[in-house]
Design a protein around this motif. Structure first.
Motif, PDB file in Angstrom:
ATOM      1  N   PHE A 143       0.845  -1.179   0.000  1.00 30.25           N
ATOM      2  CA  PHE A 143       0.000   0.000   0.000  1.00 30.25           C
ATOM      3  C   PHE A 143       0.889   1.242   0.000  1.00 30.25           C
ATOM      4  CE2 PHE A 143      -2.596   3.135   2.536  1.00 30.25           C
ATOM      5  CZ  PHE A 143      -3.506   3.406   1.523  1.00 30.25           C
ATOM      6  N   ARG A 144       0.923   1.948  -1.134  1.00 35.13           N
ATOM      7  CA  ARG A 144       1.779   3.123  -1.302  1.00 35.13           C
ATOM      8  C   ARG A 144       3.230   2.791  -0.974  1.00 35.13           C
ATOM      9  NH1 ARG A 144      -2.177   7.440   1.768  1.00 35.13           N
ATOM     10  NH2 ARG A 144      -3.856   7.374   0.243  1.00 35.13           N
ATOM     11  N   GLY A 145       3.676   1.627  -1.416  1.00 29.81           N
ATOM     12  CA  GLY A 145       5.024   1.220  -1.076  1.00 29.81           C
ATOM     13  C   GLY A 145       5.592   0.258  -2.094  1.00 29.81           C
ATOM     14  N   PRO A 146       6.487  -0.609  -1.658  1.00 32.79           N
ATOM     15  CA  PRO A 146       7.180  -1.504  -2.582  1.00 32.79           C
ATOM     16  C   PRO A 146       6.399  -2.783  -2.853  1.00 32.79           C
ATOM     17  CG  PRO A 146       8.007  -1.805  -0.370  1.00 32.79           C
ATOM     18  CD  PRO A 146       6.987  -0.706  -0.289  1.00 32.79           C
ATOM     19  N   VAL A 147       6.836  -3.505  -3.875  1.00 33.06           N
ATOM     20  CA  VAL A 147       6.369  -4.868  -4.074  1.00 33.06           C
ATOM     21  C   VAL A 147       7.017  -5.731  -2.991  1.00 33.06           C
ATOM     22  CG1 VAL A 147       8.210  -5.374  -5.743  1.00 33.06           C
ATOM     23  CG2 VAL A 147       6.130  -6.762  -5.736  1.00 33.06           C
ATOM     24  N   MET A 148       6.265  -6.701  -2.473  1.00 30.88           N
ATOM     25  CA  MET A 148       6.731  -7.483  -1.334  1.00 30.88           C
ATOM     26  C   MET A 148       6.606  -8.981  -1.599  1.00 30.88           C
ATOM     27  SD  MET A 148       4.957  -5.419   1.833  1.00 30.88           S
ATOM     28  CE  MET A 148       3.303  -5.677   1.188  1.00 30.88           C
ATOM     29  N   ALA A 149       7.509  -9.739  -0.985  1.00 31.16           N
ATOM     30  CA  ALA A 149       7.371 -11.192  -0.875  1.00 31.16           C
ATOM     31  C   ALA A 149       7.087 -11.495   0.590  1.00 31.16           C
ATOM     32  CB  ALA A 149       8.650 -11.890  -1.326  1.00 31.16           C
ATOM     33  N   CYS A 150       5.960 -12.126   0.851  1.00 33.68           N
ATOM     34  CA  CYS A 150       5.557 -12.471   2.219  1.00 33.68           C
ATOM     35  C   CYS A 150       5.232 -13.963   2.236  1.00 33.68           C
ATOM     36  CB  CYS A 150       4.358 -11.650   2.666  1.00 33.68           C
ATOM     37  SG  CYS A 150       4.658  -9.873   2.681  1.00 33.68           S
ATOM     38  N   HIS A 151       6.227 -14.785   2.565  1.00 33.94           N
ATOM     39  CA  HIS A 151       6.130 -16.225   2.424  1.00 33.94           C
ATOM     40  C   HIS A 151       6.075 -16.921   3.788  1.00 33.94           C
ATOM     41  CE1 HIS A 151       7.088 -15.119  -1.572  1.00 33.94           C
ATOM     42  NE2 HIS A 151       8.401 -15.258  -1.517  1.00 33.94           N
ATOM     43  N   HIS A 152       5.684 -18.198   3.743  1.00 32.02           N
ATOM     44  CA  HIS A 152       5.686 -19.066   4.924  1.00 32.02           C
ATOM     45  C   HIS A 152       6.355 -20.375   4.503  1.00 32.02           C
ATOM     46  CE1 HIS A 152       2.848 -16.233   6.714  1.00 32.02           C
ATOM     47  NE2 HIS A 152       2.238 -16.258   5.536  1.00 32.02           N
ATOM     48  N   ILE A 153       7.511 -20.667   5.087  1.00 28.52           N
ATOM     49  CA  ILE A 153       8.317 -21.812   4.666  1.00 28.52           C
ATOM     50  C   ILE A 153       8.255 -22.894   5.736  1.00 28.52           C
ATOM     51  CG2 ILE A 153      10.544 -22.548   3.800  1.00 28.52           C
ATOM     52  CD1 ILE A 153       9.260 -20.275   2.172  1.00 28.52           C
ATOM     53  N   PHE A 154       7.857 -24.098   5.348  1.00 24.03           N
ATOM     54  CA  PHE A 154       7.649 -25.190   6.294  1.00 24.03           C
ATOM     55  C   PHE A 154       8.822 -26.171   6.335  1.00 24.03           C
ATOM     56  CE2 PHE A 154       3.489 -23.516   5.377  1.00 24.03           C
ATOM     57  CZ  PHE A 154       2.859 -23.514   6.611  1.00 24.03           C
ATOM     58  N   SER A 155       9.946 -25.784   5.773  1.00 22.16           N
ATOM     59  CA  SER A 155      11.161 -26.592   5.857  1.00 22.16           C
ATOM     60  C   SER A 155      12.195 -25.837   6.688  1.00 22.16           C
ATOM     61  CB  SER A 155      11.721 -26.880   4.451  1.00 22.16           C
ATOM     62  OG  SER A 155      11.929 -25.679   3.741  1.00 22.16           O
ATOM     63  N   ASP A 156      13.303 -26.506   6.991  1.00 26.05           N
ATOM     64  CA  ASP A 156      14.337 -25.931   7.843  1.00 26.05           C
ATOM     65  C   ASP A 156      15.163 -24.923   7.040  1.00 26.05           C
ATOM     66  OD1 ASP A 156      16.017 -25.434   9.952  1.00 26.05           O
ATOM     67  OD2 ASP A 156      17.234 -27.240   9.666  1.00 26.05           O
ATOM     68  N   ILE A 157      15.072 -23.642   7.401  1.00 24.39           N
ATOM     69  CA  ILE A 157      15.784 -22.601   6.670  1.00 24.39           C
ATOM     70  C   ILE A 157      16.415 -21.617   7.654  1.00 24.39           C
ATOM     71  CG2 ILE A 157      14.256 -22.704   4.668  1.00 24.39           C
ATOM     72  CD1 ILE A 157      13.007 -20.040   5.729  1.00 24.39           C
ATOM     73  N   SER A 158      17.338 -20.825   7.146  1.00 23.82           N
ATOM     74  CA  SER A 158      17.819 -19.640   7.852  1.00 23.82           C
ATOM     75  C   SER A 158      16.933 -18.479   7.424  1.00 23.82           C
ATOM     76  CB  SER A 158      19.278 -19.347   7.492  1.00 23.82           C
ATOM     77  OG  SER A 158      19.618 -18.027   7.859  1.00 23.82           O
ATOM     78  N   ALA A 159      16.171 -17.919   8.365  1.00 22.05           N
ATOM     79  CA  ALA A 159      15.261 -16.833   8.019  1.00 22.05           C
ATOM     80  C   ALA A 159      16.019 -15.638   7.458  1.00 22.05           C
ATOM     81  CB  ALA A 159      14.447 -16.422   9.238  1.00 22.05           C
ATOM     82  N   GLU A 160      17.122 -15.280   8.081  1.00 17.86           N
ATOM     83  CA  GLU A 160      17.872 -14.109   7.647  1.00 17.86           C
ATOM     84  C   GLU A 160      18.417 -14.290   6.239  1.00 17.86           C
ATOM     85  OE1 GLU A 160      21.758 -11.439   9.028  1.00 17.86           O
ATOM     86  OE2 GLU A 160      20.911 -12.959  10.378  1.00 17.86           O
ATOM     87  N   ALA A 161      19.031 -15.450   5.963  1.00 12.02           N
ATOM     88  CA  ALA A 161      19.597 -15.686   4.631  1.00 12.02           C
ATOM     89  C   ALA A 161      18.505 -15.785   3.574  1.00 12.02           C
ATOM     90  CB  ALA A 161      20.430 -16.965   4.649  1.00 12.02           C
ATOM     91  N   THR A 162      17.379 -16.396   3.926  1.00 11.60           N
ATOM     92  CA  THR A 162      16.284 -16.551   2.968  1.00 11.60           C
ATOM     93  C   THR A 162      15.657 -15.206   2.645  1.00 11.60           C
ATOM     94  OG1 THR A 162      15.850 -18.783   3.784  1.00 11.60           O
ATOM     95  CG2 THR A 162      14.110 -17.738   2.504  1.00 11.60           C
ATOM     96  N   GLU A 163      15.471 -14.371   3.661  1.00 10.87           N
ATOM     97  CA  GLU A 163      14.919 -13.045   3.413  1.00 10.87           C
ATOM     98  C   GLU A 163      15.845 -12.222   2.520  1.00 10.87           C
ATOM     99  OE1 GLU A 163      13.977 -11.394   7.234  1.00 10.87           O
ATOM    100  OE2 GLU A 163      12.041 -12.439   7.315  1.00 10.87           O
ATOM    101  N   GLN A 164      17.149 -12.319   2.765  1.00 13.12           N
ATOM    102  CA  GLN A 164      18.105 -11.584   1.930  1.00 13.12           C
ATOM    103  C   GLN A 164      18.057 -12.074   0.482  1.00 13.12           C
ATOM    104  OE1 GLN A 164      20.173  -8.823   2.783  1.00 13.12           O
ATOM    105  NE2 GLN A 164      20.082  -8.828   0.550  1.00 13.12           N
ATOM    106  N   ALA A 165      17.950 -13.398   0.296  1.00 16.93           N
ATOM    107  CA  ALA A 165      17.881 -13.945  -1.062  1.00 16.93           C
ATOM    108  C   ALA A 165      16.639 -13.454  -1.790  1.00 16.93           C
ATOM    109  CB  ALA A 165      17.916 -15.466  -1.011  1.00 16.93           C
ATOM    110  N   TRP A 166      15.506 -13.378  -1.087  1.00 20.76           N
ATOM    111  CA  TRP A 166      14.293 -12.881  -1.727  1.00 20.76           C
ATOM    112  C   TRP A 166      14.372 -11.382  -2.000  1.00 20.76           C
ATOM    113  CZ3 TRP A 166      10.937 -15.343  -4.442  1.00 20.76           C
ATOM    114  CH2 TRP A 166      10.705 -16.702  -4.198  1.00 20.76           C
ATOM    115  N   ARG A 167      15.008 -10.612  -1.114  1.00 21.89           N
ATOM    116  CA  ARG A 167      15.225  -9.193  -1.401  1.00 21.89           C
ATOM    117  C   ARG A 167      16.057  -9.027  -2.668  1.00 21.89           C
ATOM    118  NH1 ARG A 167      15.433  -8.584   4.293  1.00 21.89           N
ATOM    119  NH2 ARG A 167      17.682  -8.937   4.343  1.00 21.89           N
ATOM    120  N   ASP A 168      17.124  -9.814  -2.750  1.00 27.09           N
ATOM    121  CA  ASP A 168      17.987  -9.745  -3.936  1.00 27.09           C
ATOM    122  C   ASP A 168      17.203 -10.100  -5.194  1.00 27.09           C
ATOM    123  OD1 ASP A 168      20.072  -9.087  -2.242  1.00 27.09           O
ATOM    124  OD2 ASP A 168      20.957 -11.097  -2.243  1.00 27.09           O
ATOM    125  N   TRP A 169      16.370 -11.126  -5.107  1.00 24.25           N
ATOM    126  CA  TRP A 169      15.588 -11.567  -6.265  1.00 24.25           C
ATOM    127  C   TRP A 169      14.619 -10.474  -6.713  1.00 24.25           C
ATOM    128  CZ3 TRP A 169      10.412 -12.487  -7.379  1.00 24.25           C
ATOM    129  CH2 TRP A 169      10.162 -13.218  -8.545  1.00 24.25           C
TER     130      TRP A 169
END
Length: 241
Positions: free
Chosen positions: A208-234
């Motif tokens: 809303f009056r801002g950026p495009v966003m990825a808002c996901h829910h991952i049910f496997s074992d991940i690093s939240a910080e690394a995954t968020e950075q990868a999606w930002r980069d993408w």
């Protein structure tokens, strides 16, 4: 100037009343379908954190397995939002969940905010139903990534559809530094594309009056910080503006 609003939804899901209660009344449960990170102090308060937005909602009804209600306000300008969830068990392990949402939006721009809220609520309700039908009892890691500011949403959406390899209701693509995404569209409107995969719920949203966003829910074992950075980069590498 402003507007009072109210809305209601009813879901029948393939989950027990206990699983439904966990999904709506615990921090990890809410993390698995809503937005950002959430914390529940039982019977007292629901806290949410999404970017710089950190609201607290006072719990006004707490009947485990049956009824939950909470409210945010009102603030000095009259703004508030309230939610109520009613749970009813059915035969063969299914559950009916009734959701009521009401409040007040102040200001001259209430109509734009109301439209965005209506579309957002439709996404959250459908995602909750999808979570309960496919992942009940499991806990997801929420992943939130912000991409570029939007200047022309129809153009951005077209680029996004191409970037996720959408073909009909099927989505197949491999983001750099992340596992392949292979799923089906479970929800969409003008501002959202939601994808259900075997181990994740992926959502691409017009802010809303801002950026495009990825808002996901991952049910496997991940690093939240690394995954968020990868999606930002993408998001930023795809030239979605």
């Amino acid at each position: 100037m402003g507007r009072e609003f109210s809305a209601s939804d009813e879901l029948e899901v393939d989950a027990s009343p206990e699983d439904v209660w966990t999904a709506i009344a615990t921090g990890p449960g809410i993390d698995s379908w809503f937005m950002g990170r959430n914390e529940v102090d039982p019977g007292q308060v629901v806290r949410q954190a999404f970017g710089a937005y950190n609201p607290e909602h006072t719990i006004t009804a707490w009947e485990p397995g049956k009824r939950l209600a909470y409210s945010s306000g009102p603030e000095a300008d009259g703004r508030f939002v309230a939610f109520e969830f009613l749970i009813e068990g059915r035969d063969r392990g299914s559950t009916v969940l009734r959701i009521a949402n009401s409040g007040f939006l102040p200001g001259d721009d209430w109509a734009d905010e109301f439209e965005a809220m209506t579309k957002g609520n439709a996404l959250f309700v459908r995602t909750l139903a999808t979570y309960l039908d496919h992942f009940a009892g499991r806990v997801a890691t929420p992943v939130t990534a912000f991409g570029p500011m939007i200047t022309d949403w129809p153009r951005t959406r077209a680029k996004l559809v191409a970037a996720i390899g959408r073909d009909g209701d099927r989505v197949r693509f491999t983001p750099d530094g992340l596992p392949p995404v292979d799923g089906v569209v479970y929800f969409e409107n003008e501002d959202v594309i939601g994808v259900l995969a075997d181990d994740a719920i992926y959502r691409f949203i017009r802010g809303f009056r801002g950026p495009v966003m990825a808002c996901h829910h991952i049910f496997s074992d991940i690093s939240a910080e690394a995954t968020e950075q990868a999606w930002r980069d993408w998001l930023n590498a795809k030239d979605l503006t």
